[in-house]
Design a protein around this motif. Sequence first.
Motif, mmCIF file in Angstrom:
data_model
loop_
_atom_site.group_PDB
_atom_site.id
_atom_site.type_symbol
_atom_site.label_atom_id
_atom_site.label_comp_id
_atom_site.label_asym_id
_atom_site.label_seq_id
_atom_site.Cartn_x
_atom_site.Cartn_y
_atom_site.Cartn_z
ATOM 1 N N CYS A 78 0.844 -1.196 0.000
ATOM 2 C CA CYS A 78 0.000 0.000 0.000
ATOM 3 C C CYS A 78 0.884 1.252 0.000
ATOM 4 C CB CYS A 78 -0.910 0.013 1.226
ATOM 5 S SG CYS A 78 -0.025 0.256 2.781
ATOM 6 N N SER A 82 -0.933 7.011 2.503
ATOM 7 C CA SER A 82 -2.252 6.620 3.020
ATOM 8 C C SER A 82 -2.121 5.991 4.398
ATOM 9 C CB SER A 82 -2.928 5.628 2.062
ATOM 10 O OG SER A 82 -3.106 6.209 0.790
ATOM 11 N N GLU A 192 -7.900 1.696 7.386
ATOM 12 C CA GLU A 192 -6.615 1.566 6.717
ATOM 13 C C GLU A 192 -6.200 0.099 6.621
ATOM 14 O OE1 GLU A 192 -3.210 2.161 4.685
ATOM 15 O OE2 GLU A 192 -4.922 3.481 4.975
ATOM 16 N N GLU A 194 -8.230 -2.489 6.543
ATOM 17 C CA GLU A 194 -9.098 -3.133 5.553
ATOM 18 C C GLU A 194 -8.652 -2.759 4.141
ATOM 19 O OE1 GLU A 194 -12.989 -1.860 6.544
ATOM 20 O OE2 GLU A 194 -13.124 -3.078 8.371
ATOM 21 N N ARG A 195 -8.249 -1.489 3.958
ATOM 22 C CA ARG A 195 -7.799 -1.061 2.635
ATOM 23 C C ARG A 195 -6.535 -1.811 2.224
ATOM 24 N NH1 ARG A 195 -4.623 1.829 -0.324
ATOM 25 N NH2 ARG A 195 -3.166 2.074 1.390
ATOM 26 N N GLN A 196 -5.637 -2.014 3.183
ATOM 27 C CA GLN A 196 -4.408 -2.742 2.891
ATOM 28 C C GLN A 196 -4.698 -4.200 2.533
ATOM 29 O OE1 GLN A 196 -1.387 -2.283 5.924
ATOM 30 N NE2 GLN A 196 -1.921 -0.140 6.241
ATOM 31 N N GLN A 199 -6.051 -4.187 -0.928
ATOM 32 C CA GLN A 199 -4.977 -3.911 -1.880
ATOM 33 C C GLN A 199 -4.115 -5.152 -2.091
ATOM 34 O OE1 GLN A 199 -4.792 -0.849 -3.339
ATOM 35 N NE2 GLN A 199 -3.264 -1.674 -4.729
#
Length: 261
Positions: A78, A82, A192, A194-196, A199
């Motif tokens: 990631c 961010s 963050e 969850e986004r990682q 990704q």
Amino acid sequence: MATQSSSMHYRGMELLVSYHQNPSVLVRNQLVRLNAGLVRKIAHRVSHQCAEPYEDLEQIGYLGLIRAIERFQPSQGCAFSSFAVPYIRGEMLHFLRDKGSSVKIPRRWRELQTRGERVRETLTQSLGRVPTDAEIAEQLLVSVEEWRQTKLATQNRMPLSLDALVSVQVDTPVTLGDTLVDHHYQSLQNLEEERQQLQQALSQLEDKTRTVIESVFFNEIPRKEVAEQIGVSPMTVTRWIKRGIEQLVGGLQPSVTSTES
């Protein structure tokens, strides 16, 4: 300009990998300088929402940046910016909460406290000992209960610092701030993470499948337009999206199961 930005991004990731493999103050300072613009940008925004000087917020923000550098895992795939934003902003919010204004108490109690201190000093000299609450209240012509409420209000007027030491566990100090839950900060951290995870799951897909999913869901490009861009039929795009979503669900499922257990 784009070339310069790509070069800086590559250099930043190179330093992050180097720091992760062999942490050093030299590399960390290089990363701090490289990401100073991010700290200044966040400090500028926060300064417009409070009365604290921009310079103070900027200095506090660097502490959050250092924490982000120390905790960042390059293998997660990631963007560091961010990842770092919640740490930088969170540190500033902690600072602002620490400097929160005093609790307001009634004017009568403030005046009573001032008079009470003078009475205490006078009685201590005349009695040769510390006077009781009842003796002070009698001199002030108020009830013992009101005098005690006045003292308690004065004691609680100033907020405790979040840096106040609560205990020490295995040679590690625990502050009041460590025992409090910052729900906003925690939500940012959860988002963050969850986004990682997403990704990382996307990086496991075939290039064409990932490109289609990112175009349709992230960039909000119509499927028909995506199909025209890559030279396939809209039906093919739909099949790739369906297959990609199934693979993403399968890739994220272990993390969900692990969290629930």
